[in-house]
Design a protein around this motif. Sequence first.
Motif, PDB file in Angstrom:
ATOM      1  N   GLY A 189     -59.055  27.103 -18.304  1.00 50.65           N
ATOM      2  CA  GLY A 189     -57.691  27.073 -17.793  1.00 50.65           C
ATOM      3  C   GLY A 189     -57.146  28.437 -17.426  1.00 50.65           C
ATOM      4  O   GLY A 189     -56.017  28.552 -16.941  1.00 50.65           O
ATOM      5  N   ALA A 190     -57.941  29.494 -17.657  1.00 53.63           N
ATOM      6  CA  ALA A 190     -57.520  30.857 -17.303  1.00 53.63           C
ATOM      7  C   ALA A 190     -58.651  31.544 -16.546  1.00 53.63           C
ATOM      8  O   ALA A 190     -59.027  32.680 -16.838  1.00 53.63           O
ATOM      9  N   VAL A 191     -59.212  30.824 -15.576  1.00 52.74           N
ATOM     10  CA  VAL A 191     -60.292  31.346 -14.740  1.00 52.74           C
ATOM     11  C   VAL A 191     -59.785  31.432 -13.308  1.00 52.74           C
ATOM     12  O   VAL A 191     -59.226  30.460 -12.774  1.00 52.74           O
ATOM     13  N   PHE A 192     -59.986  32.592 -12.680  1.00 51.65           N
ATOM     14  CA  PHE A 192     -59.438  32.853 -11.350  1.00 51.65           C
ATOM     15  C   PHE A 192     -60.546  33.372 -10.439  1.00 51.65           C
ATOM     16  O   PHE A 192     -61.576  33.861 -10.896  1.00 51.65           O
ATOM     17  N   LEU A 193     -60.319  33.240  -9.138  1.00 52.23           N
ATOM     18  CA  LEU A 193     -61.258  33.752  -8.143  1.00 52.23           C
ATOM     19  C   LEU A 193     -60.495  34.629  -7.163  1.00 52.23           C
ATOM     20  O   LEU A 193     -59.444  34.231  -6.644  1.00 52.23           O
ATOM     21  N   SER A 194     -61.022  35.830  -6.941  1.00 56.38           N
ATOM     22  CA  SER A 194     -60.383  36.787  -6.052  1.00 56.38           C
ATOM     23  C   SER A 194     -61.394  37.261  -5.012  1.00 56.38           C
ATOM     24  O   SER A 194     -62.563  37.466  -5.326  1.00 56.38           O
ATOM     25  N   GLY A 195     -60.935  37.429  -3.759  1.00 55.22           N
ATOM     26  CA  GLY A 195     -61.814  37.928  -2.712  1.00 55.22           C
ATOM     27  C   GLY A 195     -61.036  38.562  -1.590  1.00 55.22           C
ATOM     28  O   GLY A 195     -59.870  38.207  -1.348  1.00 55.22           O
ATOM     29  N   SER A 196     -61.676  39.511  -0.910  1.00 55.32           N
ATOM     30  CA  SER A 196     -61.061  40.195   0.230  1.00 55.32           C
ATOM     31  C   SER A 196     -61.857  39.906   1.485  1.00 55.32           C
ATOM     32  O   SER A 196     -63.082  39.767   1.443  1.00 55.32           O
ATOM     33  N   SER A 197     -61.174  39.807   2.617  1.00 55.28           N
ATOM     34  CA  SER A 197     -61.803  39.606   3.923  1.00 55.28           C
ATOM     35  C   SER A 197     -62.637  38.324   3.900  1.00 55.28           C
ATOM     36  O   SER A 197     -62.102  37.241   3.666  1.00 55.28           O
TER      37      SER A 197
ATOM     38  N   LEU B  81     -52.455  33.087  -4.169  1.00 54.33           N
ATOM     39  CA  LEU B  81     -51.733  34.308  -3.835  1.00 54.33           C
ATOM     40  C   LEU B  81     -52.388  34.908  -2.602  1.00 54.33           C
ATOM     41  O   LEU B  81     -53.564  35.258  -2.614  1.00 54.33           O
ATOM     42  N   LEU B  82     -51.623  34.996  -1.516  1.00 54.78           N
ATOM     43  CA  LEU B  82     -52.091  35.619  -0.274  1.00 54.78           C
ATOM     44  C   LEU B  82     -51.491  37.014  -0.162  1.00 54.78           C
ATOM     45  O   LEU B  82     -50.275  37.187  -0.325  1.00 54.78           O
ATOM     46  N   MET B  83     -52.337  38.011   0.118  1.00 56.19           N
ATOM     47  CA  MET B  83     -51.861  39.372   0.390  1.00 56.19           C
ATOM     48  C   MET B  83     -52.539  39.850   1.664  1.00 56.19           C
ATOM     49  O   MET B  83     -53.763  39.724   1.810  1.00 56.19           O
ATOM     50  N   HIS B  84     -51.748  40.417   2.588  1.00 58.11           N
ATOM     51  CA  HIS B  84     -52.286  40.732   3.911  1.00 58.11           C
ATOM     52  C   HIS B  84     -51.472  41.855   4.551  1.00 58.11           C
ATOM     53  O   HIS B  84     -50.241  41.911   4.401  1.00 58.11           O
ATOM     54  N   GLY B  85     -52.159  42.739   5.280  1.00 57.09           N
ATOM     55  CA  GLY B  85     -51.481  43.769   6.052  1.00 57.09           C
ATOM     56  C   GLY B  85     -51.095  43.248   7.423  1.00 57.09           C
ATOM     57  O   GLY B  85     -51.889  42.574   8.081  1.00 57.09           O
ATOM     58  N   ARG B  86     -49.899  43.549   7.852  1.00 58.98           N
ATOM     59  CA  ARG B  86     -49.444  43.060   9.160  1.00 58.98           C
ATOM     60  C   ARG B  86     -50.101  43.802  10.320  1.00 58.98           C
ATOM     61  O   ARG B  86     -50.014  43.356  11.466  1.00 58.98           O
TER      62      ARG B  86
ATOM     63  N   SER C 182     -46.198  27.185   1.147  1.00 57.52           N
ATOM     64  CA  SER C 182     -44.917  27.274   0.446  1.00 57.52           C
ATOM     65  C   SER C 182     -44.103  25.982   0.583  1.00 57.52           C
ATOM     66  O   SER C 182     -43.344  25.616  -0.328  1.00 57.52           O
ATOM     67  N   ILE C 183     -44.276  25.289   1.700  1.00 52.71           N
ATOM     68  CA  ILE C 183     -43.578  24.018   1.899  1.00 52.71           C
ATOM     69  C   ILE C 183     -44.137  22.946   0.958  1.00 52.71           C
ATOM     70  O   ILE C 183     -43.393  22.136   0.393  1.00 52.71           O
ATOM     71  N   ARG C 184     -45.432  22.990   0.739  1.00 52.84           N
ATOM     72  CA  ARG C 184     -46.097  21.966  -0.060  1.00 52.84           C
ATOM     73  C   ARG C 184     -45.973  22.211  -1.561  1.00 52.84           C
ATOM     74  O   ARG C 184     -45.910  21.258  -2.350  1.00 52.84           O
ATOM     75  N   ASP C 185     -45.946  23.492  -1.979  1.00 50.30           N
ATOM     76  CA  ASP C 185     -45.967  23.780  -3.414  1.00 50.30           C
ATOM     77  C   ASP C 185     -45.384  25.175  -3.640  1.00 50.30           C
ATOM     78  O   ASP C 185     -45.927  26.167  -3.130  1.00 50.30           O
ATOM     79  N   ARG C 186     -44.317  25.250  -4.428  1.00 52.40           N
ATOM     80  CA  ARG C 186     -43.640  26.532  -4.642  1.00 52.40           C
ATOM     81  C   ARG C 186     -44.417  27.456  -5.571  1.00 52.40           C
ATOM     82  O   ARG C 186     -44.020  28.612  -5.780  1.00 52.40           O
ATOM     83  N   ARG C 187     -45.513  26.990  -6.131  1.00 49.04           N
ATOM     84  CA  ARG C 187     -46.317  27.853  -7.003  1.00 49.04           C
ATOM     85  C   ARG C 187     -47.143  28.867  -6.205  1.00 49.04           C
ATOM     86  O   ARG C 187     -47.639  29.830  -6.769  1.00 49.04           O
ATOM     87  N   HIS C 188     -47.297  28.616  -4.902  1.00 45.91           N
ATOM     88  CA  HIS C 188     -48.036  29.567  -4.071  1.00 45.91           C
ATOM     89  C   HIS C 188     -47.189  30.814  -3.841  1.00 45.91           C
ATOM     90  O   HIS C 188     -45.949  30.759  -3.799  1.00 45.91           O
ATOM     91  N   GLU C 189     -47.864  31.952  -3.673  1.00 42.82           N
ATOM     92  CA  GLU C 189     -47.171  33.212  -3.411  1.00 42.82           C
ATOM     93  C   GLU C 189     -47.822  33.925  -2.232  1.00 42.82           C
ATOM     94  O   GLU C 189     -49.006  33.720  -1.948  1.00 42.82           O
TER      95      GLU C 189
ATOM     96  N   PHE D 145     -49.415  37.469 -11.094  1.00 38.39           N
ATOM     97  CA  PHE D 145     -49.782  36.113 -10.680  1.00 38.39           C
ATOM     98  C   PHE D 145     -50.649  35.444 -11.739  1.00 38.39           C
ATOM     99  O   PHE D 145     -50.410  34.303 -12.146  1.00 38.39           O
ATOM    100  N   TYR D 146     -51.656  36.150 -12.241  1.00 38.34           N
ATOM    101  CA  TYR D 146     -52.523  35.585 -13.267  1.00 38.34           C
ATOM    102  C   TYR D 146     -51.788  35.391 -14.587  1.00 38.34           C
ATOM    103  O   TYR D 146     -52.086  34.449 -15.338  1.00 38.34           O
ATOM    104  N   ARG D 147     -50.849  36.276 -14.883  1.00 41.29           N
ATOM    105  CA  ARG D 147     -50.113  36.169 -16.147  1.00 41.29           C
ATOM    106  C   ARG D 147     -49.329  34.855 -16.242  1.00 41.29           C
ATOM    107  O   ARG D 147     -49.039  34.374 -17.342  1.00 41.29           O
ATOM    108  N   ARG D 148     -48.997  34.276 -15.105  1.00 44.46           N
ATOM    109  CA  ARG D 148     -48.294  32.987 -15.122  1.00 44.46           C
ATOM    110  C   ARG D 148     -49.130  31.916 -15.813  1.00 44.46           C
ATOM    111  O   ARG D 148     -48.581  30.945 -16.354  1.00 44.46           O
ATOM    112  N   PHE D 149     -50.458  32.102 -15.824  1.00 41.24           N
ATOM    113  CA  PHE D 149     -51.350  31.083 -16.364  1.00 41.24           C
ATOM    114  C   PHE D 149     -51.931  31.477 -17.721  1.00 41.24           C
ATOM    115  O   PHE D 149     -52.626  30.683 -18.348  1.00 41.24           O
ATOM    116  N   THR D 150     -51.649  32.705 -18.167  1.00 34.30           N
ATOM    117  CA  THR D 150     -52.232  33.172 -19.423  1.00 34.30           C
ATOM    118  C   THR D 150     -51.200  33.460 -20.498  1.00 34.30           C
ATOM    119  O   THR D 150     -51.540  33.506 -21.679  1.00 34.30           O
ATOM    120  N   ASP D 151     -49.944  33.723 -20.119  1.00 36.94           N
ATOM    121  CA  ASP D 151     -48.905  34.049 -21.121  1.00 36.94           C
ATOM    122  C   ASP D 151     -48.289  32.785 -21.727  1.00 36.94           C
ATOM    123  O   ASP D 151     -48.253  31.729 -21.087  1.00 36.94           O
TER     124      ASP D 151
END
Length: 590
Positions: free
Chosen positions: A455-463, A527-532, A550-557, A584-590
């Motif tokens: 329940g506290a496993v996450f996946l992160s990737g760039s590009s 969680l989406l992070m992107h340079g304009r 964001s329209i479908r689920d407010r938990r997305h950032e 973002f991860y702390r929301r699922f671990t704290d």
Amino acid sequence: MEQEDQPLEDATWVARQKVSIDELTFAAGVLWWLQNSPSGGKTQLMRSSGAEAPVPVTPPGLAIGGWLHGYGGGSYAVGDDGVVWFIDGTDSGLRRLNPESGHVEAVTGEGGFLFGDLSPAPGGVLAVRGCDGGDELVLCHAGESSVQVLLRSAGFLGAPRLLGDHLAVLEWDEDQMPWDGSRLLVSRLVSDGVPESPKVIAGGVEESVVQPMWGPDGELYYLSDRSGWWNLYRWDGVRHRAVAPMDFDCAPAPWEAGYQSFAFLADGRIALTVQDGLSHRLVIAAADGTVRDVDVPLTSIKPYVAAHAHWVAVIGSASAEPPAVVDVNVDANVAPASSPAVVSAKPAAVAGEHRRVPGRGQLRFLMHRPSVDEPVPLIIRAHAGPTDEVRDRLDWTKQYFVAHGFAVAEVVYRGSAGLGRAFRTCLNGNWGTFDVEDCLAVARHLVSEGLAVPGAVFLSGSSAGGYTALQAACVQDSPLAAVTAISAIVDPVGWATTAPRFQRAHARTLAGPAGAVRAEKVRIPVLLMHGRGDQVATVADAEALAGELSIRDRRHEALFFDDVGHYLSKPEVLAQALRAELAFYRRFTD
């Protein structure tokens, strides 16, 4: 609030520690390399004679490096007279520098060309210049502002090497990546400097040839994966011979120009890097074909090997040590650092562990975890590329999450480089499927071993790794609680039209049934992070996906950065991204 007395927990401190050292060469009797850091900002050309401390050669405020083929490389060349030719970081144009006076002279940068892949030539320099219409190999002489075009290609050119009147150069087609198929061309320059029609001596659509170099014996050396592994060969003008055959890759995927994974010692031996799973080795190949390891405390060696006499210089690092230019006496195994780490008060870093997933063939991963005897939250990392490697070297961003109580596992998923051609190419047509399966297999394994908190496993990737993360968020019954996608590719089909020309074939080759990421298929928070200012993975796709999510689920950032490109490398931007990901991860671990 972040603790100032715990620097690894401080995102601002971590973001300012990244040091980049690249393009090491030995020329005009000294070592040269490129180096930058967040505090310095600009990429500088450094020079070291060995007896003195390294000194910057380029004037303050001048940056070296261009964008040939999207990723640059081969950014400078030093002639026997010590004159430096380099690519200007402002426009990817060609410049000339007198290192003694510091005088910089503009050579060319007109016509919409991007220059790179420089190689010294008598009285001048060879360069590849590219545009949307193809590549040209050009020769520029000292004292001249115009260039002479030697060769044109509708595809791509690379690694020009000149010995006397014999020219070697690589070519690959526009619909292929150089690690899938390339050709080694050889021609002779006639009296007016124009090459004869080139002859293909190695390579093809199913053979990748990289890093040609003329040896001191006048023979042409190169790395080919014709055996299934990038190994070293030599051509005497008639026959090709394997120099040091082995079931290991001796070269990385050629994302950048200027790689040189081998070098010639004065006595004819060859120093060579070898990819061994998650780490690198330095070996010496003798004339009789015997190969021996050089015992140096390095786990990662960049593909820039420079030799002088019986010394070999490399850019190396260890699992818990920052990069440095390391000068090695290969017979005595003595390795003093020419450019030591620039971190002033380095905190203790956690070393990585090399692990495999039982029953999953070659599936392996690099694990960093806190020193505790209980399960911890886990971050699975999918590397970018995806034709790239997991490197066992110090990464302060990994150490940041470990300091905050997370384990970090970097997966060598199918399609990664460094494990042979078959493994590297098996992701073609399966992107978003095989890579996701492998990352989730590592996650499930670590949960089942009691090392990760369910329940506290996450996946992160760039590009490209961001695409893997987004596709993983669409999998039913996965062990993931959430994913982070940084500078992510969202639609492979669309990316094939917006990516740099060099990479468009990659997009088409990789694309599989997974297709574009659709908001309605996403099952867990993202969680989406992107340079304009991203010119590689268009921000429009990320913004559209963020809006739909964001329209479908407010938990997305989502977090978007103005005036930031594909890499979130500026210290203030990286620090903000690290804090956002941790929160973002702390929301699922704290």
